[in-house]
Structure formats: C-alpha cells, structure tokens
Scaffold this active site. Sequence first.
Site, PDB file in Angstrom:
ATOM      1  N   GLU A 191     -38.134 -40.314 -20.012  1.00 17.36           N
ATOM      2  CA  GLU A 191     -38.315 -41.418 -21.334  1.00 17.36           C
ATOM      3  C   GLU A 191     -37.276 -40.480 -22.453  1.00 17.36           C
ATOM      4  OE1 GLU A 191     -40.521 -40.375 -19.339  1.00 17.36           O
ATOM      5  OE2 GLU A 191     -42.246 -41.694 -19.333  1.00 17.36           O
ATOM      6  N   ARG A 201     -40.247 -30.128   7.152  1.00 20.34           N
ATOM      7  CA  ARG A 201     -41.210 -29.070   6.924  1.00 20.34           C
ATOM      8  C   ARG A 201     -40.797 -28.636   5.411  1.00 20.34           C
ATOM      9  NH1 ARG A 201     -41.138 -24.606  11.790  1.00 20.34           N
ATOM     10  NH2 ARG A 201     -42.313 -25.783  13.127  1.00 20.34           N
ATOM     11  N   GLU A 247     -48.502 -30.372  12.195  1.00 19.77           N
ATOM     12  CA  GLU A 247     -47.678 -30.252  13.470  1.00 19.77           C
ATOM     13  C   GLU A 247     -48.099 -30.393  14.778  1.00 19.77           C
ATOM     14  OE1 GLU A 247     -43.752 -28.808  13.770  1.00 19.77           O
ATOM     15  OE2 GLU A 247     -43.698 -28.296  11.469  1.00 19.77           O
TER      16      GLU A 247
HETATM   17  N1  LIG Z   1     -44.797 -31.743  20.928  1.00 22.70           N
HETATM   18  C1  LIG Z   1     -45.199 -31.286  20.050  1.00 22.70           C
HETATM   19  O1  LIG Z   1     -44.866 -32.029  18.679  1.00 22.70           O
HETATM   20  C2  LIG Z   1     -46.240 -30.125  19.794  1.00 22.70           C
HETATM   21  C3  LIG Z   1     -46.663 -29.814  18.505  1.00 22.70           C
HETATM   22  C4  LIG Z   1     -47.597 -28.836  18.415  1.00 22.70           C
HETATM   23  C5  LIG Z   1     -48.189 -28.358  19.811  1.00 22.70           C
HETATM   24  N2  LIG Z   1     -47.615 -28.928  20.806  1.00 22.70           N
HETATM   25  C6  LIG Z   1     -48.281 -28.420  22.081  1.00 22.70           C
HETATM   26  O2  LIG Z   1     -49.725 -28.769  22.049  1.00 22.70           O
HETATM   27  C7  LIG Z   1     -50.510 -27.806  22.651  1.00 22.70           C
HETATM   28  C8  LIG Z   1     -51.651 -27.361  21.896  1.00 22.70           C
HETATM   29  O3  LIG Z   1     -52.345 -28.487  21.387  1.00 22.70           O
HETATM   30  P1  LIG Z   1     -54.088 -28.250  21.653  1.00 22.70           P
HETATM   31  O4  LIG Z   1     -54.429 -29.679  21.666  1.00 22.70           O
HETATM   32  O5  LIG Z   1     -54.508 -27.508  22.914  1.00 22.70           O
HETATM   33  O6  LIG Z   1     -54.171 -27.233  20.612  1.00 22.70           O
HETATM   34  P2  LIG Z   1     -54.060 -27.507  18.946  1.00 22.70           P
HETATM   35  O7  LIG Z   1     -54.425 -28.853  18.484  1.00 22.70           O
HETATM   36  O8  LIG Z   1     -52.911 -26.814  18.404  1.00 22.70           O
HETATM   37  O9  LIG Z   1     -55.632 -26.553  18.598  1.00 22.70           O
HETATM   38  C9  LIG Z   1     -56.734 -26.949  18.934  1.00 22.70           C
HETATM   39  C10 LIG Z   1     -57.674 -25.828  18.611  1.00 22.70           C
HETATM   40  O10 LIG Z   1     -57.849 -25.904  17.167  1.00 22.70           O
HETATM   41  C11 LIG Z   1     -58.935 -25.702  16.653  1.00 22.70           C
HETATM   42  N3  LIG Z   1     -59.583 -26.531  15.851  1.00 22.70           N
HETATM   43  C12 LIG Z   1     -60.179 -26.411  14.787  1.00 22.70           C
HETATM   44  N4  LIG Z   1     -60.876 -27.414  13.993  1.00 22.70           N
HETATM   45  C13 LIG Z   1     -60.329 -28.387  14.768  1.00 22.70           C
HETATM   46  C14 LIG Z   1     -60.853 -29.706  14.778  1.00 22.70           C
HETATM   47  N5  LIG Z   1     -61.393 -30.499  13.891  1.00 22.70           N
HETATM   48  N6  LIG Z   1     -60.618 -30.642  16.051  1.00 22.70           N
HETATM   49  C15 LIG Z   1     -59.838 -30.006  16.990  1.00 22.70           C
HETATM   50  N7  LIG Z   1     -59.638 -28.599  17.211  1.00 22.70           N
HETATM   51  C16 LIG Z   1     -60.020 -28.010  15.972  1.00 22.70           C
HETATM   52  C17 LIG Z   1     -59.786 -25.573  18.128  1.00 22.70           C
HETATM   53  O11 LIG Z   1     -59.910 -24.161  18.369  1.00 22.70           O
HETATM   54  P3  LIG Z   1     -61.347 -23.342  17.789  1.00 22.70           P
HETATM   55  O12 LIG Z   1     -62.393 -23.988  18.475  1.00 22.70           O
HETATM   56  O13 LIG Z   1     -61.123 -21.912  18.035  1.00 22.70           O
HETATM   57  O14 LIG Z   1     -61.416 -23.540  16.360  1.00 22.70           O
HETATM   58  C18 LIG Z   1     -59.169 -26.284  18.892  1.00 22.70           C
HETATM   59  O15 LIG Z   1     -59.258 -25.664  20.067  1.00 22.70           O
HETATM   60  C19 LIG Z   1     -49.615 -26.505  23.318  1.00 22.70           C
HETATM   61  O16 LIG Z   1     -49.071 -26.895  24.654  1.00 22.70           O
HETATM   62  C20 LIG Z   1     -48.439 -26.894  22.463  1.00 22.70           C
HETATM   63  O17 LIG Z   1     -47.071 -26.620  23.102  1.00 22.70           O
HETATM   64  C21 LIG Z   1     -46.765 -29.796  21.061  1.00 22.70           C
END
Ligand SMILES: NC(=O)c1ccc[n+]([C@@H]2O[C@H](COP(=O)([O-])OP(=O)(O)OC[C@H]3O[C@@H](n4cnc5c(N)ncnc54)[C@H](OP(=O)(O)O)[C@@H]3O)[C@@H](O)[C@H]2O)c1
Length: 401
Positions: A55, A194, A307
């Site tokens: 402004e 990002r 992500e």
């Molecule tokens: N295509 C894509 O865009 C993309 C992006 C990212 C990842 N990925 C793939 O996704 C896979 C990983 O996914 P993921 O589901 O196994 O793991 P994630 O969602 O990355 O992480 C899950 C971990 O986060 C922690 N966490 C903390 N608070 C949480 C909550 N409120 N709810 C859930 N988890 C929580 C837990 O570990 P703690 O219990 O130890 O805290 C849980 O085991 C990999 O294969 C990766 O390559 C793909």
Amino acid sequence: MCRDQDDRWLARTLELARQGAGRVEPNPRVGAVIVKAGELVASGFHRNYGSLHAERAALSAAEPDLVRGATLYCNLEPCSHRSPRKKQPPCTEAIIAAGIGRVVIGHRDPNPAVRGEGIRALERAGITVDVRGEDADESPFLRENEVFNTVMALGRPFVHLKAAISLDGRLATTGGDSRWITDGEARTAAHRLRAESDAVLVGRGTVEADDPLLTVRLPAGEVQGSSPAPRPVVLDSLARISLESRLVRERGNELLLCLGPDAPERRRAALEARGVTVLEAEGVGGLDPASVLKCLGTAGIRSVFVEGGAQILTAFLRARLYDRLSLYFAPILLGRGREAVGDLSVATVVQALNFESVRWETIGRQQCFTGLRAGWQEEILGVLRESERERTKGGPQCSRD
Ligand SMILES: NC(=O)c1ccc[n+]([C@@H]2O[C@H](COP(=O)([O-])OP(=O)(O)OC[C@H]3O[C@@H](n4cnc5c(N)ncnc54)[C@H](OP(=O)(O)O)[C@@H]3O)[C@@H](O)[C@H]2O)c1
C-alpha cells in the site's frame, strides 16, 4: 464502481503480489493499485521482508493530487498495528493521510493482530471498504498466501503432503525399493516444491530404506529463491536413526529430529553430539502429528513438505492435519508392494478425504495431482468470523513485519 472493474483491478494486485514470492516470507505476498476515474494512478508490491508494504509502495509512486478521492485495491486487508518486531508503520495511517476515498480488498488479514482492525480503522476515518475476495468458492486471494493464512489462522505450519506412486497406488515395492518411481522431470518439480518449504519431513522408515539427504537439487542456473534451504526433519520415536545415515553425517547441524517420550537418553546425547536438534514430541506407538507440528512451529518452521513414507503420510491424513496433497502418478504397475496410504477411517464415500482447487498436470511421463484439503478455505474464514464475534477480547502478536 461496478463489480467487474473491482474484480479486474483486484486480479492485478495478485499479479503484483506474486513478484514478492520467495523474498517477503514470513510476510504475505501483497500487491496494491490506486485507481481514479477508471484509470491506473500507481501500483506497488511488497518486495522484500522488511521493505515498504504494498500500500505504501503504491502511495509513494503516485502523484499526491491524484490519490485524493481515489480507490486503493489490495489483495490483503491493510495492517493497522504497531509492534516492537514490526518493521513498517500501519498502512491504514498512510491510506488515511493520503486521502484515499475507497479501499477494496481481497480478504481480511487472519493475523490475530489485524483480523478486521484495518477495515475498522479505515471506516472510522470515513473510508468505504469493500471485501471482494472471500465469497468465491475457491478464492484465489486466500490461496495466494496459503502458508501465511494457515499459520495465522490455524496457528500451525502449513502441511504439504507429497508422494510419487505407481498407477496401482504403490510407493515402493514389497522390498522397499522406490528409486525411482517417477522420472527426472517429476523429481525436479518435487524439488521445486521442497525449495518453497521451510522443512522436508520423512519417517525413520524412509531414512532406513533410502538414506536420503533431502536437499534441494535443481538444474544448473535455476534460481533457488532467496529463502534458506529447507531443514530436514525425521520422525523417530525411539531415536533409532543410524548415526551413519547421510542425514546425521552430512546434515547433522541442520537436522530436526522429533523424538518421543521413550527415546533413550544415551541415543539422544549421541545424536546431539553430532549437532542434531532434538524436538520432544508426544505420542506413544507413533508420534502425534499435532504435537510434531507444534514442535516444528516453535522451532520457527512455517511450512513443511511431508515426503513419506506410507506410515507418515497415513498418520497426517488420519489426523486430518494436512493442507495440500500432491501425488505424482507414474505410468508403471508395481503389483503387490507398499500402499501409499493406509487406513483412513473412511467407512462411506461421503466420508472420503476430499480436495478443492484441484489441478492435474502432465509432467514428463507423470500425471500430477495437487489439491487443497476440502474445507481449508472455510476453516480460515471460520476463524475470521469467530474473531469478529469475539473481537473485544484482543489478540496475540503480529508477525507481518
Ligand atoms: N514413492 C515415494 O514418494 C516415497 C517417499 C518416501 C518413502 N518411500 C518409500 O517408503 C518406504 C518407507 O515407508 P514406511 O511407511 O516404511 O516408513 P516411513 O513412513 O518413512 O516411517 C515410518 C516410521 O516413522 C516412525 N513414526 C513416528 N511417528 C509415526 C507415526 N505417527 N506414524 C507412523 N510412523 C511414525 C515410526 O518409526 P519409530 O516407531 O521408530 O518412530 C515408523 O516406523 C521406503 O520403501 C521408501 O523407499 C517412497
């Protein structure tokens, strides 16, 4: 002045406002034009954080004689307050002193220190004020400053969820491989997103599977904006992230690690010794997304780009704590694999999570979806209406500096 003319000039304020993108944050993007007898007198926009508000920029570019009795258009309600942190005086004072006859704005400022006070200050001085951008279903004015409006109205960071997925909705193979589901063009587009955020967040599972750095990598020569690089954030209830992970080794000083109440003290100390900033979130059997956002807000994070992986996306969606979702659909099938999204407690289609301001775009070989959470605009406007009802109670500090 007819509504069509108002809409046209207001649209111009948005074009001007956009020129401040990436430079005015944490302030909102604001543009202003001064019009008399249907002719443009002057225009201006907020260029940099701490510089003249739009402004005042428009007023200082105008002939004082032409300003008297003119209409000032602005995408956001003019500010009306002073505070020790605020770098500019109230715009309402300059508007009144210049003799502006009418002010047309896109929307009221959800900043608790303003919320209609700017309008009232102008009206008390005899200036007519019209709010033109709040009644549209998908108001471009509210969307232009989606981060600012979310922080100010909802009191938490703006949450943008993103995933790259196969046509059959998988974000990784059964073994956890996800590199790369999308092509370079889509990944560059994601890196631009990002760059727009204050933080990039993943779960511990993604760190284990991919060992990412979460940096912004754009083609050579592409302007990365003047904002600092987004901080990496990892949700890790029990501090199990590897000390050898690239995030700890290479970005330890920038890393924000959200730990739960049961994280072992020894692990925490080892991470802090590597420069990691620990945030203490609540939640057992998974960190509570609301608590995570509160910690991030306290750490100065205003927007977070989430992500994944699947568990983290699901946690934010289940908690209904997200504002924008972007999905990149790659033309591949992974069959059995990791579902991008788990249970969302949706029993009937009516309960489905829905989106507004939906956009589909082809990027490289991908179809990219982006949309705002349905109800986002209504929630922001609801806060403004509520504060209108309770306005005698006053509000907290302003951060439009
Ligand atoms: N295509 C894509 O865009 C993309 C992006 C990212 C990842 N990925 C793939 O996704 C896979 C990983 O996914 P993921 O589901 O196994 O793991 P994630 O969602 O990355 O992480 C899950 C971990 O986060 C922690 N966490 C903390 N608070 C949480 C909550 N409120 N709810 C859930 N988890 C929580 C837990 O570990 P703690 O219990 O130890 O805290 C849980 O085991 C990999 O294969 C990766 O390559 C793909």
